[in-house]
Scaffold this active site. Structure first.
Site, mmCIF file in Angstrom:
data_model
loop_
_atom_site.group_PDB
_atom_site.id
_atom_site.type_symbol
_atom_site.label_atom_id
_atom_site.label_comp_id
_atom_site.label_asym_id
_atom_site.label_seq_id
_atom_site.Cartn_x
_atom_site.Cartn_y
_atom_site.Cartn_z
ATOM 1 N N SER A 130 3.983 -3.119 15.526
ATOM 2 C CA SER A 130 3.762 -4.076 16.605
ATOM 3 C C SER A 130 3.919 -5.529 16.206
ATOM 4 C CB SER A 130 2.349 -3.880 17.181
ATOM 5 O OG SER A 130 1.367 -4.127 16.179
ATOM 6 N N GLY A 179 5.517 -8.597 13.072
ATOM 7 C CA GLY A 179 6.225 -8.959 11.857
ATOM 8 C C GLY A 179 7.412 -8.074 11.564
ATOM 9 N N ASP A 195 -6.114 3.856 14.047
ATOM 10 C CA ASP A 195 -6.230 3.586 12.622
ATOM 11 C C ASP A 195 -5.246 4.439 11.833
ATOM 12 O OD1 ASP A 195 -6.989 3.052 10.038
ATOM 13 O OD2 ASP A 195 -8.991 3.944 10.198
ATOM 14 N N ALA A 196 -4.197 3.787 11.316
ATOM 15 C CA ALA A 196 -3.174 4.520 10.569
ATOM 16 C C ALA A 196 -3.703 5.082 9.264
ATOM 17 C CB ALA A 196 -1.977 3.604 10.290
ATOM 18 N N ALA A 227 -0.278 -4.246 6.958
ATOM 19 C CA ALA A 227 -1.079 -5.307 6.351
ATOM 20 C C ALA A 227 -2.448 -5.260 7.003
ATOM 21 C CB ALA A 227 -0.424 -6.672 6.567
ATOM 22 N N TYR A 284 0.128 -15.125 -4.943
ATOM 23 C CA TYR A 284 0.720 -13.955 -4.306
ATOM 24 C C TYR A 284 1.152 -12.914 -5.334
ATOM 25 C CZ TYR A 284 2.920 -11.036 -0.855
ATOM 26 O OH TYR A 284 3.224 -9.965 -0.062
#
Length: 404
Positions: free
Chosen positions: A54, A56, A115-116, A145, A243
């Site tokens: 859904s 990015g 919830d994946a 993410a 990062y």
């Protein structure tokens, strides 16, 4: 049907409401921007599962998969419905718009909201593949993410953190005040402590991706030649301390190690393949939360202008490689590299020079701030060309339903 005039209200880069019409137009614009394949797509199309569809790069993977490969299958995301006080999340509205595009294209896509990380969702997906899509899955794109994950086996909940490893990191970052005035500020982030690294790897590493593949393999649902890709990022040396060399970087390294393990296993079992896809910089809801990334991305756009490659173009290239429309090109670590345009020596040198010169008084001349602020707003459906933001808009858009 509830209708409201919506204006952007935000706390930093986080917006309190989303604009349904703006989100719909944004998806339509991405669809139009995705390159059209050279040939005509024939047949029912391969069956794909996209986890994190859904927003990015996951949204880009969904739209590019529809247009470049003619996929059908199942899209999974976790979004909030509209309430009396709040609109739905932007991903809710983007999903509704994506479903309309899939329907118009004649492709059978099922959109699941939940919830994946849970085994409940994995069972629901497996049942759908078995009952609706002929018991065969051809592709799995993993683009998740999340701030936390609960392990289905132990019930333990892990929380991810954005921290450097070893020592504190001080970096420049870009902020905007309530009037949109930019400020370049130095911020310090303390180092990872205790089990911060392990917790972040448990959320953002490859454990859940591997669990998905194992679960579907256990149900004998992986087709011959099944291919899976987890979407990743390396980024610039300018942001490496927070990062790639930080807690999130440790999770990405685990994701890449998982790819190598899965690749060996899939090659032996179904003649398949697992890779990570390293994508280039983009303005996303996840990336804006990372110190320094907003400044870096604005400066990168200042250097590249229109040559900055949008996510839907990158994911079109990934689908071409996965489907064999273009050669699969891997680096020495077995990764598909879609970020080469960003990490060339000349581009990075130009961005680094601007980074050093960036202050509150100089930033407007160094970064494309108009583009960056608009991109942030477009994440929530605002600043989208062609939308009348003075008009009331329906906010209680339903989640796409699927018939048996």
């Amino acid at each position: 049907m509830s209708e409201r005039v919506l204006t952007p209200r935000n706390r930093g880069f986080l917006f309190l409401d989303s604009h349904p019409a703006g989100c719909e137009q944004l998806v339509a614009d991405m669809w139009q921007a995705c390159p059209t394949p050279a040939g005509v797509l024939e047949g029912a199309g391969p069956v794909a599962l996209i986890i994190g569809s859904s927003a990015g790069y996951g949204l880009a993977a969904t739209l590019a998969g529809l247009k470049r490969a003619g996929i059908r299958g199942i899209m999974v995301s976790f979004e909030k419905a509209p309430t009396e006080r709040r609109t739905a999340t932007a991903g809710w509205y983007r999903t509704a718009a994506t479903a309309d595009i899939a329907r118009a294209a004649g492709r059978d896509l099922v959109f699941l909201n939940g919830d994946a990380f849970s085994d409940t969702m994995k069972n629901q997906v497996a049942d759908l593949i078995e009952q609706r899509f002929g018991g065969r899955l051809d592709y799995l794109i993993y683009s998740v993410a999340a701030p936390r994950r609960t392990d289905p086996d132990t019930g333990t909940t892990y929380a991810s953190v954005l921290k450097p490893i070893g020592q504190a990191n001080r970096t420049k970052t870009l902020l905007f005040d309530d009037q949109g005035v930019p400020e370049v500020r130095e911020v310090e982030t303390g180092p990872a402590e205790g089990d911060d690294v392990e917790q972040t790897v448990a959320v953002m590493g490859g454990a859940d991706w591997e669990r998905w593949v194992d679960h579907l393999a256990g149900r004998d649902l992986l087709g011959a030649g099944f291919a899976t890709a987890a979407l990743s990022y390396i980024g610039s040396p300018l942001t490496a301390a927070i990062y790639r060399q930080g807690t999130i970087g440790a999770a990405k390294a685990h994701l890449e190690a998982t790819a190598r393990t899965l690749n060996e296993r899939l090659d032996k079992t179904v003649g398949g393949r697992a890779v990570t896809s390293v994508n280039g910089a983009a303005v996303t809801q996840s990336s804006t939360a990372i110190p320094g990334i907003a400044l870096y991305t604005g400066l990168l756009r200042g250097v590249l202008g229109e040559d900055l490659v949008p996510p839907v173009h990158q994911l079109a290239a990934l689908w071409d490689q996965l489907t064999g429309a273009a050669p699969l090109t891997l680096d020495d670590e077995g990764r598909v590299r879609l970020d080469n345009w960003e990490l060339t020596d000349d581009v990075q040198a130009a961005v680094a020079e601007r980074w050093e010169a960036a202050t509150t008084s100089t930033i407007a001349d160094l970064a494309d701030l108009v583009w960056f602020r608009a991109e942030v707003q477009r994440l929530y459906g605002f600043s989208v060309p062609g939308i009348d933001y003075t008009a009331a808009v329906a906010t209680d858009i339903p989640w796409p339903t699927h018939t048996p």
